[in-house]
Design a protein around this motif. Structure first.
Motif, short mmCIF file in Angstrom:
data_model
loop_
_atom_site.label_atom_id
_atom_site.label_comp_id
_atom_site.label_asym_id
_atom_site.label_seq_id
_atom_site.Cartn_x
_atom_site.Cartn_y
_atom_site.Cartn_z
N TYR A 82 0.82 -1.21 0.00
CA TYR A 82 0.00 0.00 0.00
C TYR A 82 0.85 1.27 0.00
O TYR A 82 0.59 2.20 -0.76
CB TYR A 82 -0.92 -0.02 1.23
N LYS A 85 2.40 1.68 -3.45
CA LYS A 85 1.37 1.77 -4.48
C LYS A 85 0.70 3.15 -4.48
O LYS A 85 0.39 3.71 -5.53
CB LYS A 85 0.34 0.68 -4.26
N TYR A 86 0.49 3.70 -3.29
CA TYR A 86 -0.18 5.00 -3.15
C TYR A 86 0.75 6.06 -2.58
O TYR A 86 0.30 7.00 -1.92
CB TYR A 86 -1.43 4.85 -2.27
N LYS A 87 2.04 5.94 -2.85
CA LYS A 87 3.03 6.84 -2.24
C LYS A 87 2.79 8.31 -2.58
O LYS A 87 3.11 9.18 -1.79
CB LYS A 87 4.44 6.43 -2.60
N ASP A 88 2.18 8.60 -3.72
CA ASP A 88 1.91 9.99 -4.08
C ASP A 88 0.92 10.66 -3.13
O ASP A 88 0.78 11.88 -3.13
CB ASP A 88 1.41 10.09 -5.52
N LYS A 89 0.26 9.88 -2.30
CA LYS A 89 -0.70 10.42 -1.33
C LYS A 89 -0.06 10.76 0.02
O LYS A 89 -0.71 11.32 0.89
CB LYS A 89 -1.84 9.43 -1.11
#
Length: 160
Positions: A82, A85-89
């Motif tokens: 996670y 995968k969602y590191k831009d968040k």
């Protein structure tokens, strides 16, 4: 209190006064220093707040290195994890507050090393009530842009 903060609370507490000044560090998911614009996008990003315990005034470099390593490991954990995968968040906020060592029993965050109740070796603990106070104090000092999704304590120890 924010539900995500409660769910993600990873053993954090903070023994501070509201007069305590916090030195702030901020990293984006690209591991670059944050800008004010990055912080103002707080509703779009998940803020991971990192706080020290057991660090003295001479240990700032060690804390900064630990924060950098934590953020690096989170955003490079693997393509199916996670946090990558969602590191831009994600945005990583660190608040430096020197104090006493963990062995002193006066560490910031109420941090302590104690005998583990089940297995051999030791456990690390903090006072969760002090965590709530710390987050409120940080928000009071740094304004409405500080909205932690998760709070992490960085312990200054190599104890097993």
């Amino acid at each position: 209190m924010n539900k995500h903060l409660t769910k993600c609370l990873i053993g954090l507490a903070l023994a501070i006064t509201t007069a305590q000044a916090f030195e702030v560090g901020c990293l984006t998911s690209d591991l670059k220093k944050c800008t004010l614009a990055d912080l103002q996008r707080g509703d779009e990003r998940r803020q991971i707040v990192l706080l020290p315990t057991g660090f003295t005034k001479d240990d700032k470099g060690e804390f900064d290195t630990a924060v950098q390593n934590y953020a690096t490991n989170m955003v490079n954990a693997g393509p199916e994890v996670y946090s990558e995968k969602y590191k831009d968040k994600f945005i990583f906020l660190s608040f430096w507050m020197p104090g006493e060592t963990l062995e002193s029993s006066k560490a910031i965050l109420g941090g302590q090393i104690i005998p583990h109740p089940i297995r051999e070796n030791f456990g690390i603990v903090v006072d969760e009530e002090l965590v709530k106070t710390a987050v409120i104090d940080i928000q009071r000092e740094h304004g409405r842009n500080i909205k932690p999704w998760c709070v992490v304590t960085v312990f200054n120890t190599t104890a097993d």
